[in-house]
Design an enzyme around this catalytic site. Structure first.
Site, PDB file in Angstrom:
ATOM      1  N   SER A 145      -4.509  -5.520  -1.657  1.00 36.80           N
ATOM      2  CA  SER A 145      -4.374  -4.704  -2.613  1.00 36.80           C
ATOM      3  C   SER A 145      -4.144  -5.355  -4.042  1.00 36.80           C
ATOM      4  CB  SER A 145      -3.217  -3.761  -2.485  1.00 36.80           C
ATOM      5  OG  SER A 145      -2.980  -2.714  -3.343  1.00 36.80           O
ATOM      6  N   GLU A 176     -10.443   5.344   0.643  1.00 36.87           N
ATOM      7  CA  GLU A 176      -9.515   4.913   0.079  1.00 36.87           C
ATOM      8  C   GLU A 176     -10.034   5.120  -1.406  1.00 36.87           C
ATOM      9  OE1 GLU A 176      -8.689   0.535  -0.346  1.00 36.87           O
ATOM     10  OE2 GLU A 176      -9.647   0.148   1.444  1.00 36.87           O
ATOM     11  N   HIS A 208      -6.160   2.457   2.998  1.00 35.40           N
ATOM     12  CA  HIS A 208      -5.756   1.234   1.934  1.00 35.40           C
ATOM     13  C   HIS A 208      -5.048   0.524   2.994  1.00 35.40           C
ATOM     14  CE1 HIS A 208      -5.163  -0.831  -1.559  1.00 35.40           C
ATOM     15  NE2 HIS A 208      -3.972  -0.663  -1.322  1.00 35.40           N
TER      16      HIS A 208
END
Length: 320
Positions: free
Chosen positions: A171, A265, A295
Site C-alpha cells: 500500500s 480493490e 487490498h
C-alpha cells in the site's frame, strides 16, 4: 501476445468449497480491520481517530502475526523504532529484506508491520528489517522518505551490499519502497536487488479507472479515505510529483519488480498502470492479479495469502 498480457499473471479462482472455507477463516480479521479504520468515519484525520487506528493496528499485529518458528527483535535505530524478523531455523544471512509497512502514511507501526515482515521472512528464509517511519499529519512528506533512507543506510553500515537487499512494501509502503529506490537512483547510489510491491499506492491523483469501477467491490478502501490521507501527507503539494506519485516518474534503470494486487480493490489501476509504464521503460516487471482478492490480502490467514508469499519467494529465486 501483447506486452501487457505477457507480463501479467492471472491466478485461477478457488473452487466454491475452498472459497467458502477461506471466507470463513478471514471474517474475524476483516472485522478487526474495519473496526480499526472506524466504519463511522474511515476518512477522519482527527487525532483521537488516528490514535485509535494506530493502537488497533498494533494489537492486530500481535494477534495475527504468524510468529511460530520466528523471532521478533525490536531495537532503536538512531531514534527510530525498528525490528528484525528472523527465522529461527537455519537461514540465508547473506540477503535481507527491507520492509516498508502500509497505512496511508497516517497509521501503521511496528506491531502492524510484524504481520507481513514475519510472512516474508518465513517464505524466503531471509531476515527482514521493519521500521516505524514518522507519520502524517504530525510528520508529512518527506519525513517517511528520510526515515526509509536511514533504514537503508543502516543496512549498508552493517555491511550488506545494495544487491544483497530486496525492498518490499504494501500500500503506502509500496509507494515508499518505489520512491526510496528512485531517490537512491537520482542520488547516484547503488540500487536494491529487487522490488516487491503489494497493492502499491502509486497515483495520489487517483486518476485510474479502478477508483470508480471497483468502488463497490472494495471492502477495505474508499476514495474519501484516499483523499483524506493524501491531504495530510502532502498538503498543498502537486500530487503528480513523482516523489508522491511514482507512477508519473522516470521508471528506467530500476531493479526487477514483482507487483501483486487483487481484482477487488480501488488501487488496482495503480498496479496495472505501473506495470505498463515499467515495461515501457524497459524495467523487468511481473504483475499478479489475484481474483476476488482485496487490498493487501497477503496479511490474512488464508491459503491464497500463503500462495502469494510463495510466489514472492519464487520470484526472488528465479531472478537470482
Amino acid at each position: 501476445m501483447k506486452p501487457k498480457e505477457r507480463n501479467t499473471k492471472r491466478l485461477s479462482p478457488l473452487s466454491p468449497n475452498g472459497k467458502a472455507a477461506e471466507q470463513k477463516g478471514t471474517r474475524a480479521v476483516m472485522s478487526a480491520l474495519k473496526a480499526i479504520h472506524s466504519a463511522a468515519s474511515p476518512d477522519s484525520m482527527e487525532p483521537e481517530d488516528l490514535e485509535r487506528q494506530r493502537r488497533g493496528q498494533e494489537l492486530l499485529g500481535r494477534l495475527v502475526a504468524p510468529m511460530l518458528g520466528m523471532s521478533w527483535e525490536p531495537f532503536d535505530l538512531q531514534g527510530m523504532p525498528a525490528a528484525w524478523a528472523r527465522p529461527e531455523r537455519g537461514h540465508d544471512k547473506r540477503r535481507v529484506i527491507l520492509y516498508c509497512h502500509g497505512g496511508g502514511y497516517t497509521s501503521g507501526n511496528l506491531g502492524y508491520a510484524r504481520i507481513l515482515a514475519a510472512k516474508l521472512a518465513n517464505a524466503t528464509g531471509w531476515e527482514v528489517l521493519a521500521f516505524e517511519y514518522r507519520l502524517a499529519p504530525e510528520h508529512p512528506y518527506p519525513a517517511p522518505l528520510e526515515d526509509a533512507v536511514k533504514a537503508w543506510d543502516y543496512l549498508m553500515h552493517l555491511g550488506y551490499g545494495a544487491r544483497d537487499v530486496v525492498v518490499a512494501g504494501d500500500s503506502a509502503g509500496g509507494n515508499l519502497a518505489l520512491v526510496l529506490t528512485m531517490h537512491l537512483r537520482e542520488a547516484g547510489r547503488l540500487l536494491p536487488r529487487r522490488l516487491v510491491l503489494l497493492s502499491p499506492w502509486t497515483d495520489m491523483t487517483a486518476s485510474g479507472r479502478s477508483y470508480e469501477e471497483r468502488r463497490e467491490a472494495d471492502p477495505m478502501l474508499t476514495l474519501d479515505y484516499i483523499k483524506a490521507v493524501r491531504g495530510v501527507y502532502a498538503p498543498g503539494m502537486d500530487l503528480s510529483d513523482p516523489m508522491l506519485s511514482p507512477l508519473f516518474g522516470n521508471l528506467r534503470h530500476l531493479p526487477p519488480v514483482l507487483i501483486q494486487a487483487g481484482t477487488n480493490e480501488i488501487l488496482l489501476s495503480d498496479s496495472i498502470r505501473l506495470r505498463d509504464r515499467l515495461v515501457q521503460a524497459g524495467t523487468p516487471c511481473r504483475l499478479e492479479v489475484w481474483p476476488d482478492m482485496w487490498h493487501v490480502f497477503q496479511m490474512f490467514p488464508m491459503k491464497r495469502a500463503a500462495r502469494a508469499m510463495e510466489h514472492i519467494a519464487q520470484f526472488l529465486v528465479e531472478l537470482d
